[in-house]
Design a protein around this motif. Structure first.
Motif, mmCIF file in Angstrom:
data_model
loop_
_atom_site.group_PDB
_atom_site.id
_atom_site.type_symbol
_atom_site.label_atom_id
_atom_site.label_comp_id
_atom_site.label_asym_id
_atom_site.label_seq_id
_atom_site.Cartn_x
_atom_site.Cartn_y
_atom_site.Cartn_z
ATOM 1 N N ALA A 100 0.827 -1.200 0.000
ATOM 2 C CA ALA A 100 0.000 0.000 0.000
ATOM 3 C C ALA A 100 0.871 1.263 0.000
ATOM 4 O O ALA A 100 0.768 2.118 -0.875
ATOM 5 C CB ALA A 100 -0.923 -0.018 1.214
ATOM 6 N N GLU A 101 1.756 1.364 0.968
ATOM 7 C CA GLU A 101 2.668 2.504 1.092
ATOM 8 C C GLU A 101 3.950 2.004 1.734
ATOM 9 O O GLU A 101 3.965 0.957 2.375
ATOM 10 C CB GLU A 101 2.057 3.610 1.980
ATOM 11 C CG GLU A 101 0.756 4.200 1.496
ATOM 12 C CD GLU A 101 0.904 5.032 0.249
ATOM 13 O OE1 GLU A 101 -0.125 5.299 -0.415
ATOM 14 O OE2 GLU A 101 2.055 5.419 -0.082
ATOM 15 N N LEU A 102 5.024 2.779 1.618
ATOM 16 C CA LEU A 102 6.269 2.366 2.257
ATOM 17 C C LEU A 102 6.130 2.349 3.781
ATOM 18 O O LEU A 102 6.755 1.528 4.452
ATOM 19 C CB LEU A 102 7.408 3.309 1.849
ATOM 20 C CG LEU A 102 7.833 3.254 0.385
ATOM 21 C CD1 LEU A 102 9.080 4.104 0.172
ATOM 22 C CD2 LEU A 102 8.082 1.839 -0.077
ATOM 23 N N ASP A 103 5.304 3.241 4.325
ATOM 24 C CA ASP A 103 5.114 3.234 5.779
ATOM 25 C C ASP A 103 3.882 2.423 6.183
ATOM 26 O O ASP A 103 3.468 2.454 7.340
ATOM 27 C CB ASP A 103 5.031 4.658 6.322
ATOM 28 C CG ASP A 103 3.930 5.476 5.669
ATOM 29 O OD1 ASP A 103 3.773 6.654 6.034
ATOM 30 O OD2 ASP A 103 3.211 4.930 4.799
ATOM 31 N N ASP A 104 3.316 1.717 5.232
ATOM 32 C CA ASP A 104 2.215 0.804 5.489
ATOM 33 C C ASP A 104 2.343 -0.354 4.521
ATOM 34 O O ASP A 104 1.577 -0.472 3.564
ATOM 35 C CB ASP A 104 0.862 1.498 5.316
ATOM 36 C CG ASP A 104 -0.309 0.532 5.462
ATOM 37 O OD1 ASP A 104 -1.404 0.817 4.925
ATOM 38 O OD2 ASP A 104 -0.123 -0.536 6.097
ATOM 39 N N PRO A 105 3.366 -1.193 4.730
ATOM 40 C CA PRO A 105 3.682 -2.210 3.729
ATOM 41 C C PRO A 105 2.804 -3.447 3.797
ATOM 42 O O PRO A 105 3.289 -4.566 3.727
ATOM 43 C CB PRO A 105 5.148 -2.557 4.040
ATOM 44 C CG PRO A 105 5.239 -2.367 5.509
ATOM 45 C CD PRO A 105 4.348 -1.205 5.821
ATOM 46 N N SER A 106 1.517 -3.238 3.939
ATOM 47 C CA SER A 106 0.611 -4.386 3.880
ATOM 48 C C SER A 106 0.486 -4.820 2.424
ATOM 49 O O SER A 106 0.561 -3.987 1.514
ATOM 50 C CB SER A 106 -0.756 -4.014 4.450
ATOM 51 O OG SER A 106 -1.263 -2.858 3.821
ATOM 52 N N PRO A 107 0.333 -6.109 2.192
ATOM 53 C CA PRO A 107 0.238 -6.594 0.808
ATOM 54 C C PRO A 107 -0.915 -5.935 0.068
ATOM 55 O O PRO A 107 -2.015 -5.820 0.598
ATOM 56 C CB PRO A 107 0.012 -8.093 0.965
ATOM 57 C CG PRO A 107 0.548 -8.411 2.313
ATOM 58 C CD PRO A 107 0.281 -7.198 3.163
ATOM 59 N N GLY A 108 -0.631 -5.500 -1.150
ATOM 60 C CA GLY A 108 -1.649 -4.780 -1.898
ATOM 61 C C GLY A 108 -2.523 -5.648 -2.773
ATOM 62 O O GLY A 108 -3.620 -5.244 -3.153
ATOM 63 N N TRP A 109 -2.038 -6.812 -3.145
ATOM 64 C CA TRP A 109 -2.801 -7.711 -3.996
ATOM 65 C C TRP A 109 -3.192 -8.947 -3.204
ATOM 66 O O TRP A 109 -2.433 -9.437 -2.381
ATOM 67 C CB TRP A 109 -1.973 -8.109 -5.227
ATOM 68 C CG TRP A 109 -1.685 -6.962 -6.143
ATOM 69 C CD1 TRP A 109 -2.450 -5.843 -6.307
ATOM 70 C CD2 TRP A 109 -0.566 -6.822 -7.017
ATOM 71 N NE1 TRP A 109 -1.863 -5.011 -7.230
ATOM 72 C CE2 TRP A 109 -0.723 -5.575 -7.686
ATOM 73 C CE3 TRP A 109 0.543 -7.607 -7.310
ATOM 74 C CZ2 TRP A 109 0.200 -5.115 -8.619
ATOM 75 C CZ3 TRP A 109 1.459 -7.149 -8.241
ATOM 76 C CH2 TRP A 109 1.285 -5.921 -8.885
ATOM 77 N N GLY A 110 -4.363 -9.432 -3.458
ATOM 78 C CA GLY A 110 -4.882 -10.564 -2.704
ATOM 79 C C GLY A 110 -4.450 -11.919 -3.227
ATOM 80 O O GLY A 110 -5.187 -12.903 -3.092
ATOM 81 N N PHE A 111 -3.261 -11.977 -3.816
ATOM 82 C CA PHE A 111 -2.752 -13.240 -4.307
ATOM 83 C C PHE A 111 -1.235 -13.207 -4.201
ATOM 84 O O PHE A 111 -0.632 -12.147 -4.077
ATOM 85 C CB PHE A 111 -3.191 -13.487 -5.762
ATOM 86 C CG PHE A 111 -2.777 -12.384 -6.707
ATOM 87 C CD1 PHE A 111 -3.625 -11.304 -6.943
ATOM 88 C CD2 PHE A 111 -1.541 -12.400 -7.335
ATOM 89 C CE1 PHE A 111 -3.242 -10.276 -7.795
ATOM 90 C CE2 PHE A 111 -1.140 -11.377 -8.179
ATOM 91 C CZ PHE A 111 -1.996 -10.312 -8.419
#
Length: 122
Positions: A100-111
């Protein structure tokens, strides 16, 4: 069909180096911040390093700072992770994904792709 393909893993002695690659197809790769994650058996997948869509910013977890370097080539839809001075605790299956963001590195794609195995012998 969207695909993430990781490659470059292998067996290396402690102190050695590996260069991982990630190729993303089916998406406009250059629009996304991207990251590397890793997972060991019985543990949750953890974020390792991220790079902004323009390569203007990077972020690393503390344990790999100064040893790992992330880069990308948007023209080739690829991202790399240069891993130097490898330690046994770096051994894991490594995956790439959008973040999502460098300071919110949650995975952006669901695969996820199949990952690439890194083994470090002591």
């Amino acid at each position: 069909q969207v695909q993430l393909v990781e490659s470059g893993g292998g067996l290396v002695q402690a102190g050695g180096s590996l260069r991982l690659s990630c190729t993303a197809s089916g998406r406009t790769f250059g629009k996304y911040n991207m990251g590397w994650f890793r997972q060991t058996p019985g543990k949750e997948r953890e974020f390792v390093a991220g790079i902004s869509w323009s390569s203007s910013g990077t972020v690393y977890i503390d344990s790999v700072k100064g040893r790992f370097a992330i880069s990308r080539d948007n023209a080739k839809n690829t991202m790399t992770l240069q891993m130097n001075s490898l330690k046994p605790e770096d051994a894991a299956v490594y995956y790439c994904n959008a973040i999502a963001e460098l300071d919110d590195p949650s995975p952006g794609w669901g695969f996820w792709g199949q990952g690439t195995q890194v083994t470090v012998s002591s």
